[in-house]
Scaffold this active site. Structure first.
Site, PDB file in Angstrom:
ATOM      1  N   ASP A 118      24.390  36.855  27.332  1.00 50.97           N
ATOM      2  CA  ASP A 118      24.990  37.200  28.472  1.00 50.97           C
ATOM      3  C   ASP A 118      24.032  38.298  29.313  1.00 50.97           C
ATOM      4  OD1 ASP A 118      27.363  35.767  28.618  1.00 50.97           O
ATOM      5  OD2 ASP A 118      28.161  37.017  26.886  1.00 50.97           O
ATOM      6  N   ASP A 184      29.326  28.447  30.003  1.00 53.92           N
ATOM      7  CA  ASP A 184      29.226  29.892  30.786  1.00 53.92           C
ATOM      8  C   ASP A 184      27.689  30.209  30.839  1.00 53.92           C
ATOM      9  OD1 ASP A 184      31.314  29.263  29.014  1.00 53.92           O
ATOM     10  OD2 ASP A 184      32.044  31.714  29.280  1.00 53.92           O
TER      11      ASP A 184
HETATM   12  N1  GLY Z   1      31.841  34.129  29.871  1.00 51.30           N
HETATM   13  C1  GLY Z   1      32.794  34.574  29.161  1.00 51.30           C
HETATM   14  C2  GLY Z   1      34.221  34.228  29.959  1.00 51.30           C
HETATM   15  O1  GLY Z   1      34.139  33.431  31.092  1.00 51.30           O
HETATM   16  O2  GLY Z   1      35.221  34.730  29.512  1.00 51.30           O
END
Ligand code: GLY
Length: 413
Positions: A118, A184
């Site tokens: 992330d 994501d």
């Molecule tokens: N990237 C984690 C979420 O969207 O919850």
């Protein structure tokens, strides 16, 4: 032309201009009212959270109504500094710049972080906006170093960036996958494209493109809905499993995942100018829009409770019966549709984004001042399968709501 005809034409022109002026005035008032509100609510958040300590990044609201923060190693610490940058952009007030700088600088230790994928969210929402709005010499180096750290999670074998270090599907007690990639992850590519541009090192660009291509191949169904988690075999590089972590069932479409796909491929098209990414972005957006309810805010999963969709046995979704919305999915998509509409000169996407933004800014989804632990947007869902953040505010819903306001304000006619 006779005098009478000229007068009629002049009257038509006058009323068209008056109508355009009125529309512009309503738009300006809408934006101004939301900016004034967001600034007042975020002032309260700043007062409640205090100075950045490395351990107090706003994330959501606890069940007792108080603020829940995280340390910097969570996936969400970049959003609060990012929201402060958008408030600076929307108001032009240096007060927000000073706060944004302070909260951004507190994340510098993350530039070497490699614990999960992330880093794009963490560093580009904070330092990326900082460099765009108030550049400092050190920002570029920090972003390039962060791109290098994120790139350590890319494998030439699988051709994708590994998201989490392991993943246990909710339908199976015994299996652990060691190369999971979630939809994501498309969002982390923006920092890689940027790092290539400023460093001249094409490696980051190539990684981003390879990741985007493999994601097209494996995450999308024929109708351009998405799987959440794809697990790869690190020896053969084959896909070994398609699951969900945060959606209703393995074969369903988690609405925030679909939002990340729309945003991610729109951004990838902007950065590459390659029409194949535009094709994916528009088809993923069309799926999302086609499945929206009247208020433009989707259910937390598009297949919630439908026949043929069964939650995993360890998933709380199996017991949870409320049909909740996820306003964070709407906020992300709203911002993405402004960009998609602009890039393609497509009025429908822009009009949909405007309707979505108005819905998010309505009393149904925008918190009263001083409530909602001082977050802006109500009715989001973190993860029902994990029983966390159910019908709560989420810091990233606020971030993309503010980004959508910026994009609406800057919209070229
Ligand atoms: N990237 C984690 C979420 O969207 O919850």
């Amino acid at each position: 032309m006779r005098m009478k005809q000229l007068t009629v034409l002049a009257l038509i022109a006058f009323s068209v201009l008056a109508c355009v002026d009125k529309e512009q005035e309503e738009k300006n008032e809408f934006i101004q009212e939301n900016v004034t509100y967001a600034a007042a609510q975020t002032e309260k958040m700043l007062a409640s959270v205090g100075e950045p300590t490395g351990k107090n990044y706003p994330r959501t609201m606890k069940d007792d109504g108080s603020l829940r923060t995280t340390n910097m190693y969570d996936w969400t610490p970049g959003f609060f500094p990012g929201s402060l940058w958008y408030l600076y952009e929307l108001t032009g007030d240096d007060k927000w710049k000073a706060d944004a700088e302070k909260w951004t600088a507190s994340l510098e230790p993350l530039k070497t972080f490699t614990g999960h994928h992330d880093l794009g969210f963490m560093m580009y929402c904070s330092y990326g906006n900082a460099e765009r709005l108030a550049p400092k010499p050190e920002y570029k180096d920090i972003l390039i170093e962060s791109a290098g750290s994120l790139s350590t999670r890319f494998s030439g074998k699988t051709q994708v960036i590994k998201s989490w270090n392991d993943f246990r599907p909710m339908n199976d007690d015994s299996t652990v996958y060691d190369y999971p990639v979630i939809i994501d992850n498309m969002m982390n590519l923006e920092m890689l494209f940027y790092a290539s541009k400023i460093s001249g090192d094409k490696r980051y660009y190539d990684i981003a493109v390879k990741h985007a291509d493999m994601t097209i191949k494996n995450h999308f169904r024929d109708d351009f809905s998405t799987y959440h988690v794809i697990s790869y075999d690190t020896i053969s590089s084959n896909v070994v499993s398609k699951n969900t972590a945060q959606g209703f069932s393995d074969n369903s479409t988690w609405s925030r995942g679909q939002a990340w796909a729309i945003y991610g491929y729109t951004m990838t098209y902007r950065e590459t100018n390659d029409k194949k990414y535009l094709d994916v972005a528009t088809k993923a957006a069309d799926y999302f829009i086609r499945n929206l309810p009247e208020d433009y805010v989707p259910l937390w999963d598009f297949n919630l409770g439908q026949e043929g969709y069964v939650p995993g046995k360890r998933s709380y979704a199996a017991e949870f019966k409320e049909r909740l919305k996820d306003a964070s999915a709407a906020a992300i998509t709203c911002s993405a549709l402004f960009e998609l509409g602009q890039l393609t000169d497509n009025k429908f996407y822009i009009e949909t984004a405007v309707k979505m933004l108005h819905s998010l800014a309505s009393p149904e989804y925008r918190a009263p001042l001083g409530e909602n632990a001082d977050f802006l947007i109500l009715h989001c869902v973190g993860s029902i399968p994990h029983r966390t953040e159910i019908d709560k505010p989420l810091v990233y819903a606020d971030y993309y709501f503010l980004e959508a306001l910026v994009r609406y304000k800057n919209l070229k006619k």
